[in-house]
Design a protein around this motif. Sequence first.
Motif, PDB file in Angstrom:
ATOM      1  N   GLU A 176       3.672   9.683  -0.558  1.00  0.00           N
ATOM      2  CA  GLU A 176       4.335   9.915  -1.844  1.00  0.00           C
ATOM      3  C   GLU A 176       5.803   9.516  -1.763  1.00  0.00           C
ATOM      4  N   GLN A 177       6.439   9.849  -0.652  1.00  0.00           N
ATOM      5  CA  GLN A 177       7.841   9.488  -0.491  1.00  0.00           C
ATOM      6  C   GLN A 177       8.018   7.967  -0.483  1.00  0.00           C
ATOM      7  N   PHE A 178       7.111   7.272   0.198  1.00  0.00           N
ATOM      8  CA  PHE A 178       7.172   5.815   0.251  1.00  0.00           C
ATOM      9  C   PHE A 178       7.062   5.208  -1.145  1.00  0.00           C
ATOM     10  N   HIS A 179       6.107   5.663  -1.939  1.00  0.00           N
ATOM     11  CA  HIS A 179       5.948   5.127  -3.286  1.00  0.00           C
ATOM     12  C   HIS A 179       7.149   5.461  -4.169  1.00  0.00           C
ATOM     13  N   ASP A 180       7.720   6.655  -3.998  1.00  0.00           N
ATOM     14  CA  ASP A 180       8.914   7.012  -4.777  1.00  0.00           C
ATOM     15  C   ASP A 180      10.071   6.068  -4.425  1.00  0.00           C
ATOM     16  N   ALA A 181      10.245   5.771  -3.136  1.00  0.00           N
ATOM     17  CA  ALA A 181      11.326   4.881  -2.718  1.00  0.00           C
ATOM     18  C   ALA A 181      11.106   3.466  -3.257  1.00  0.00           C
ATOM     19  N   ALA A 182       9.862   2.995  -3.206  1.00  0.00           N
ATOM     20  CA  ALA A 182       9.568   1.663  -3.739  1.00  0.00           C
ATOM     21  C   ALA A 182       9.812   1.623  -5.245  1.00  0.00           C
ATOM     22  N   ARG A 183       9.422   2.674  -5.924  1.00  0.00           N
ATOM     23  CA  ARG A 183       9.649   2.727  -7.372  1.00  0.00           C
ATOM     24  C   ARG A 183      11.141   2.678  -7.680  1.00  0.00           C
ATOM     25  N   GLU A 184      11.929   3.402  -6.885  1.00  0.00           N
ATOM     26  CA  GLU A 184      13.379   3.374  -7.078  1.00  0.00           C
ATOM     27  C   GLU A 184      13.931   1.978  -6.820  1.00  0.00           C
ATOM     28  N   ALA A 185      13.285   1.245  -5.890  1.00  0.00           N
ATOM     29  CA  ALA A 185      13.723  -0.118  -5.584  1.00  0.00           C
ATOM     30  C   ALA A 185      13.171  -1.137  -6.578  1.00  0.00           C
ATOM     31  N   GLY A 186      12.344  -0.691  -7.517  1.00  0.00           N
ATOM     32  CA  GLY A 186      11.911  -1.568  -8.598  1.00  0.00           C
ATOM     33  C   GLY A 186      10.597  -2.298  -8.387  1.00  0.00           C
ATOM     34  N   PHE A 187       9.732  -1.800  -7.494  1.00  0.00           N
ATOM     35  CA  PHE A 187       8.450  -2.489  -7.314  1.00  0.00           C
ATOM     36  C   PHE A 187       7.369  -1.492  -6.911  1.00  0.00           C
ATOM     37  N   THR A 188       6.127  -1.926  -7.057  1.00  0.00           N
ATOM     38  CA  THR A 188       4.974  -1.161  -6.600  1.00  0.00           C
ATOM     39  C   THR A 188       4.431  -1.836  -5.351  1.00  0.00           C
ATOM     40  N   PRO A 189       4.404  -1.157  -4.221  1.00  0.00           N
ATOM     41  CA  PRO A 189       4.006  -1.812  -2.967  1.00  0.00           C
ATOM     42  C   PRO A 189       2.515  -2.156  -2.952  1.00  0.00           C
ATOM     43  N   THR A 190       2.201  -3.238  -2.288  1.00  0.00           N
ATOM     44  CA  THR A 190       0.809  -3.628  -2.074  1.00  0.00           C
ATOM     45  C   THR A 190       0.360  -3.054  -0.734  1.00  0.00           C
ATOM     46  N   VAL A 191      -0.363  -1.953  -0.804  1.00  0.00           N
ATOM     47  CA  VAL A 191      -0.822  -1.273   0.413  1.00  0.00           C
ATOM     48  C   VAL A 191      -2.223  -1.772   0.744  1.00  0.00           C
ATOM     49  N   ARG A 192      -2.337  -2.493   1.830  1.00  0.00           N
ATOM     50  CA  ARG A 192      -3.633  -3.049   2.242  1.00  0.00           C
ATOM     51  C   ARG A 192      -4.265  -2.285   3.401  1.00  0.00           C
ATOM     52  N   PHE A 193      -3.472  -1.471   4.089  1.00  0.00           N
ATOM     53  CA  PHE A 193      -3.990  -0.739   5.244  1.00  0.00           C
ATOM     54  C   PHE A 193      -3.469   0.688   5.181  1.00  0.00           C
ATOM     55  N   GLU A 194      -4.338   1.639   5.421  1.00  0.00           N
ATOM     56  CA  GLU A 194      -3.967   3.055   5.391  1.00  0.00           C
ATOM     57  C   GLU A 194      -4.389   3.715   6.705  1.00  0.00           C
ATOM     58  N   THR A 195      -3.576   4.652   7.165  1.00  0.00           N
ATOM     59  CA  THR A 195      -3.861   5.336   8.418  1.00  0.00           C
ATOM     60  C   THR A 195      -3.202   6.706   8.411  1.00  0.00           C
ATOM     61  N   GLU A 196      -3.655   7.593   9.274  1.00  0.00           N
ATOM     62  CA  GLU A 196      -3.012   8.898   9.454  1.00  0.00           C
ATOM     63  C   GLU A 196      -1.913   8.844  10.512  1.00  0.00           C
ATOM     64  N   SER A 197      -1.838   7.726  11.234  1.00  0.00           N
ATOM     65  CA  SER A 197      -0.993   7.678  12.426  1.00  0.00           C
ATOM     66  C   SER A 197       0.076   6.597  12.326  1.00  0.00           C
ATOM     67  N   TYR A 198       1.312   6.970  12.620  1.00  0.00           N
ATOM     68  CA  TYR A 198       2.375   5.977  12.711  1.00  0.00           C
ATOM     69  C   TYR A 198       2.129   5.021  13.879  1.00  0.00           C
ATOM     70  N   ASP A 199       1.488   5.510  14.942  1.00  0.00           N
ATOM     71  CA  ASP A 199       1.171   4.631  16.069  1.00  0.00           C
ATOM     72  C   ASP A 199       0.231   3.508  15.637  1.00  0.00           C
ATOM     73  N   VAL A 200      -0.816   3.869  14.882  1.00  0.00           N
ATOM     74  CA  VAL A 200      -1.758   2.861  14.386  1.00  0.00           C
ATOM     75  C   VAL A 200      -1.046   1.894  13.448  1.00  0.00           C
ATOM     76  N   ALA A 201      -0.176   2.442  12.583  1.00  0.00           N
ATOM     77  CA  ALA A 201       0.555   1.582  11.640  1.00  0.00           C
ATOM     78  C   ALA A 201       1.367   0.528  12.391  1.00  0.00           C
ATOM     79  N   GLN A 202       2.045   0.937  13.468  1.00  0.00           N
ATOM     80  CA  GLN A 202       2.867  -0.010  14.213  1.00  0.00           C
ATOM     81  C   GLN A 202       2.018  -1.034  14.962  1.00  0.00           C
ATOM     82  N   ALA A 203       0.860  -0.606  15.448  1.00  0.00           N
ATOM     83  CA  ALA A 203      -0.036  -1.549  16.105  1.00  0.00           C
ATOM     84  C   ALA A 203      -0.510  -2.612  15.121  1.00  0.00           C
TER      85      ALA A 203
END
Length: 330
Positions: A212-239
């Motif tokens: 939710e925080q990520f989408h709020d920040a993107a909205r404030e920056a003027g765009f809707t992010p294209t999220v193609r991958f979702e995970t519970e883990s920051y480690d997986v995200a970085q991989a």
Amino acid sequence: MVVDPGQLRLLTLIERCGSLTAAAHALHLTPAAITQQVAKAERDWQVPLVIRGPRGATLTAAGALLASHGRTVEEASDKAAAELAALLGHLSLRLRIGTFQAAALHLLPPALTTLRHRHPDADVSVIDVGSARGADEISTGRLDVAIVASWGTPLAPPPHVRAHPLLLDPMVVVLPDDHPLATEQPTDTALHLEQLRDESWVSILAGHAAREQFHDAAREAGFTPTVRFETESYDVAQALVGTGIAVGLVSRLALTHAPGTTHRELAHPRPHRQLYALTKADASLTPLADMLIDLLRDVARDITASWEAPLREPHSPSAGHLLPEQPTTV
């Protein structure tokens, strides 16, 4: 009739001492005060209990009967005191900790190492606990300390739970190391989120506060992010970022420097999460909890200093800072 255990114990003491005066000395009272207590006991029980004589005091048959129960009361009281002392001794060495992954990896170990050196006999346990569950685990007494995070808004725990601020953990952009924004600009260049409006993103699962925080920040920056991958883990995200197929927003504390990745600070908007240690409002029975929180704050200062040190170059934003030292009870 309501039985007064104190009267039973008094009769036991008189029987043992053999006089009211000796019983008074044992209780640090005056003989007159003991005489008054005996008189009250005889009124309450409606029977003579003590026979006073020139050589001291003896008990009547009724007094002796009650004195035998007084000995039982004394034994139970002594046992209760011993068991309570044992319990308090155990609690003083017990420390049950719950924490989430990034804090377990980077914040907790140095604090636990120091705690173990100071108290090698400490009974310490650690379990994985999501931030949303931390306050409940403290409320129910299953944990003594819970390290939790709150994304963007101050934490508001229940009145009987105390929140001790630890540090402010900024979000950073993790990029493939061959990304143009990584290769064509100095490493200390902070990015604006709108520069990444056309990217594919890997993000924390929908429904999580970080998402939710990520989408709020993107909205404030003027765009809707294209999220193609979702995970519970920051480690997986970085991989996944390391494969070159996406970019991600990751907590500074959770950075793993996965192969094929680099990171850049954000200029604005600059989302963050706040880390707290939760305890019961009255943690007097678990003194190691307060010691651990002091140690966690020391570690948090060191971590924050390490973030700020390389960012003292010109044109660099501050990477993070400690929250106020005063604990917050809501």
